[in-house]
Design a protein around this motif. Structure first.
Motif, mmCIF file in Angstrom:
data_model
loop_
_atom_site.group_PDB
_atom_site.id
_atom_site.type_symbol
_atom_site.label_atom_id
_atom_site.label_comp_id
_atom_site.label_asym_id
_atom_site.label_seq_id
_atom_site.Cartn_x
_atom_site.Cartn_y
_atom_site.Cartn_z
ATOM 1 N N ASP A 252 0.824 -1.214 0.000
ATOM 2 C CA ASP A 252 0.000 0.000 0.000
ATOM 3 C C ASP A 252 0.858 1.264 0.000
ATOM 4 N N PHE A 253 1.947 1.203 -0.746
ATOM 5 C CA PHE A 253 2.718 2.431 -0.975
ATOM 6 C C PHE A 253 3.117 2.461 -2.441
ATOM 7 N N ARG A 254 3.348 3.664 -2.924
ATOM 8 C CA ARG A 254 3.696 3.831 -4.341
ATOM 9 C C ARG A 254 5.198 3.991 -4.524
ATOM 10 N N SER A 255 5.599 3.892 -5.766
ATOM 11 C CA SER A 255 7.011 4.061 -6.096
ATOM 12 C C SER A 255 7.106 4.861 -7.399
ATOM 13 N N THR A 256 8.203 5.545 -7.562
ATOM 14 C CA THR A 256 8.350 6.367 -8.758
ATOM 15 C C THR A 256 8.761 5.516 -9.956
ATOM 16 N N GLY A 257 8.203 5.845 -11.092
ATOM 17 C CA GLY A 257 8.578 5.170 -12.326
ATOM 18 C C GLY A 257 8.590 6.176 -13.455
ATOM 19 N N VAL A 258 8.944 5.698 -14.626
ATOM 20 C CA VAL A 258 8.869 6.575 -15.788
ATOM 21 C C VAL A 258 8.292 5.764 -16.945
ATOM 22 N N ARG A 259 7.247 6.310 -17.542
ATOM 23 C CA ARG A 259 6.570 5.595 -18.622
ATOM 24 C C ARG A 259 6.257 6.596 -19.728
ATOM 25 N N TRP A 267 2.112 1.486 -8.327
ATOM 26 C CA TRP A 267 2.260 0.436 -7.315
ATOM 27 C C TRP A 267 3.361 -0.553 -7.683
ATOM 28 N N PRO A 268 4.097 -1.032 -6.700
ATOM 29 C CA PRO A 268 4.997 -2.164 -6.938
ATOM 30 C C PRO A 268 4.213 -3.472 -6.833
ATOM 31 N N VAL A 269 4.693 -4.506 -7.495
ATOM 32 C CA VAL A 269 4.153 -5.863 -7.339
ATOM 33 C C VAL A 269 5.284 -6.736 -6.823
ATOM 34 N N ILE A 270 5.012 -7.512 -5.779
ATOM 35 C CA ILE A 270 6.025 -8.400 -5.211
ATOM 36 C C ILE A 270 5.664 -9.843 -5.559
ATOM 37 N N ILE A 271 6.626 -10.578 -6.074
ATOM 38 C CA ILE A 271 6.403 -11.999 -6.351
ATOM 39 C C ILE A 271 6.857 -12.792 -5.130
ATOM 40 N N ARG A 272 5.997 -13.695 -4.653
ATOM 41 C CA ARG A 272 6.342 -14.548 -3.515
ATOM 42 C C ARG A 272 6.195 -16.003 -3.975
ATOM 43 N N ALA A 273 7.232 -16.804 -3.774
ATOM 44 C CA ALA A 273 7.157 -18.219 -4.139
ATOM 45 C C ALA A 273 7.889 -19.024 -3.076
ATOM 46 N N GLY A 305 -1.193 0.611 -13.762
ATOM 47 C CA GLY A 305 -0.913 1.129 -12.426
ATOM 48 C C GLY A 305 0.248 0.467 -11.716
ATOM 49 N N VAL A 306 1.035 -0.349 -12.455
ATOM 50 C CA VAL A 306 2.184 -1.010 -11.822
ATOM 51 C C VAL A 306 3.468 -0.509 -12.479
ATOM 52 N N CYS A 307 4.455 -0.110 -11.668
ATOM 53 C CA CYS A 307 5.684 0.432 -12.252
ATOM 54 C C CYS A 307 6.942 -0.287 -11.769
ATOM 55 N N ARG A 308 6.793 -1.370 -11.011
ATOM 56 C CA ARG A 308 7.969 -2.016 -10.456
ATOM 57 C C ARG A 308 7.610 -3.446 -10.068
#
Ligand code: XMP
Length: 324
Positions: A252-259, A267-273, A305-308
Motif C-alpha cells: 500500500d505504498f507507491r514508487s516512482t517510475g517513468v513511462r 504500485w509495486p508488485v512483489i512476487i512470492r514463491a 498502475g504497476v511500475c515495479r
C-alpha cells in the motif's frame, strides 16, 4: 467405534483403483445417511470442498445444494471455474452469490491484517447463513473436513459447524473425506473427473487476495493484484516447475517510475514463491532469471498502475509465507 479415527489398517488411497473403491463405498454410505433429504455445501472451489461436491453429486445429485460465495477476493477465473465445472458440466444445484461489493465496502479503510481476516470470515458466514435461511428442507451440512483438520483440532472441527453457523440452524454433518489425507483427497478428485487445475490447486487462504492486497484494500490495487497473479500463474505453469505456493502481493505504498517519457507514481508488485512440506518452514525456489524477466515484462506491460516488480527472497523463518 470412533467415526473420526482413521483405522490403523486403512489403506493409503494412492491409485485410481483404490480411489474408485473409496468413491463407491462413500456413495453407498452417503445415500444411506441422507436418504431423500437435502444437503447444503459451501463450495469455495478449493480442493476439499470441490471433491466433496463431486462425490455428493454422484451420490445424491440434485439433493445437494451448493452455495458458492464470491467475496471478491478470489483469484482470476476461480469463481467462473466453479460455475463452469459444477453447474455447466456436472449439472449441480449451484447457488452463486456475488457478494463482492458487500465485502469490499466492509473492508474499506481497514488496514489491520487480523481485523481484515475477522471481517472476511464473519461476513462469509453471514452470507452463507442468509442463503441457508432462504432454502427449505435442508437437513444436512456437508463439509470438506480432512484428517489433518481432525488431528489438528483434536476432533473439535469435526463436531461443530466449522463455519460457526448459529445454533438454530442445526444441521447434521456429512463429511465423506474426513479420514483422508490431502494427497488421497486429490486422488479421489482425479477419479471423480475434476479438472487437474482444481485438484492440484495450491493452498489458498480463506481470506484470499484480501491478505495480499496489503493494508486497506482498494479496488485498483486489488485489480492489479489479480491480474499480476494470473500472469505469474500462467508463466510458472509454462515452465513446468513444481512450486508449492506462489502468488503476487501489492503493497500500500507507491514508487516512482517513468513511462512514455513521463513520471509515474504507481504500485509495486512483489512476487512470492515458496517450497515447503508443512508450511511451518519454507525455502525460496530459484526461478530462472529469464522466467523472472518475462514475468516482470508482462506485468509491467499488461497491468495498469504497476511500475515495479520485485522477487521476495526471504525464507520462513524469518518471513512468513503471506505478507500479512
Ligand atoms: P504463513 O503466512 O503463516 O502461512 O507462513 C502458512 C500457510 O497458511 C496460509 N495462510 C492462511 N490460510 N487463512 C487460511 O486459510 C489465513 O488467514 C491464512 N494465513 C496464511 C498461507 O497461505 C500458507 O499456505
Amino acid at each position: 467405534m470412533d467415526n473420526n479415527k482413521r483405522p490403523a489398517d486403512m489403506q493409503r488411497i494412492n491409485t485410481p483403483a483404490l480411489a474408485e473403491a473409496f468413491i463407491m463405498e462413500q456413495v453407498e454410505q452417503v445415500r444411506a445417511q441422507v436418504g431423500d433429504k437435502k444437503v447444503l455445501l459451501a463450495l469455495s472451489g478449493g480442493v476439499d470442498s470441490s471433491v466433496v461436491a463431486a462425490l455428493l453429486i454422484k451420490a445424491i445429485g440434485k439433493q445437494l445444494v451448493c452455495v458458492h460465495v464470491n467475496h471478491g477476493l478470489m483469484r482470476k477465473g476461480e469463481s467462473e471455474q466453479v460455475i463452469e465445472v459444477f453447474r455447466n458440466q456436472m449439472d449441480a444445484n449451484l447457488i452463486y452469490v456475488d457478494a463482492t461489493d458487500r465485502f469490499l465496502d466492509l473492508l474499506a479503510g481497514v488496514d489491520e491484517p487480523e481485523k481484515k481476516r475477522k471481517i472476511i470470515g464473519g461476513e462469509f458466514i453471514k452470507v452463507f447463513e442468509e442463503e441457508a435461511r432462504k432454502l427449505e428442507g435442508i437437513h444436512f451440512l456437508a463439509q470438506g473436513t480432512i484428517y489433518p483438520d481432525i488431528l489438528e483440532s483434536d476432533g473439535v472441527k469435526a463436531h461443530h459447524n466449522v463455519g460457526g453457523l448459529p445454533e438454530d440452524l442445526h444441521f447434521e454433518l456429512v463429511e465423506p473425506v474426513r479420514l483422508l489425507f490431502k494427497d488421497e483427497v486429490r486422488e479421489v478428485g482425479r477419479a471423480l473427473g475434476l479438472p487437474v487445475s482444481m485438484v492440484e490447486r495450491q493452498p489458498f487462504p480463506g481470506p484470499g487476495l484480501g491478505v495480499r492486497c496489503l493494508g486497506a484494500i482498494t479496488r485498483d490495487r486489488l485489480a492489479a493484484l489479480r491480474e499480476s497473479d494470473a500472469i505469474l500463474r500462467e508463466e510458472i505453469a509454462a515452465t513446468g516447475m513444481n512450486i508449492w505456493q506462489f502468488f503476487t502481493v501489492v503493497p500500500d505504498f507507491r514508487s516512482t517510475g517513468v513511462r512514455d517519457g513521463k513520471r509515474a507514481f504507481d504500485w509495486p508488485v512483489i512476487i512470492r514463491a515458496v517450497n515447503t512440506v508443512d508450511a511451518m518452514t519454507a525455502t525460496v525456489p530459484e526461478i530462472p532469471w529469464a522466467v523472472l524477466q518475462k514475468i516482470t515484462a508482462r506485468i509491467l506491460e499488461e497491468v495498469p498502475g504497476v511500475c515495479r516488480v520485485l522477487y521476495d527472497l526471504t525464507p520462513k523463518p524469518v518471513g512468513t509465507i503471506e505478507w500479512e
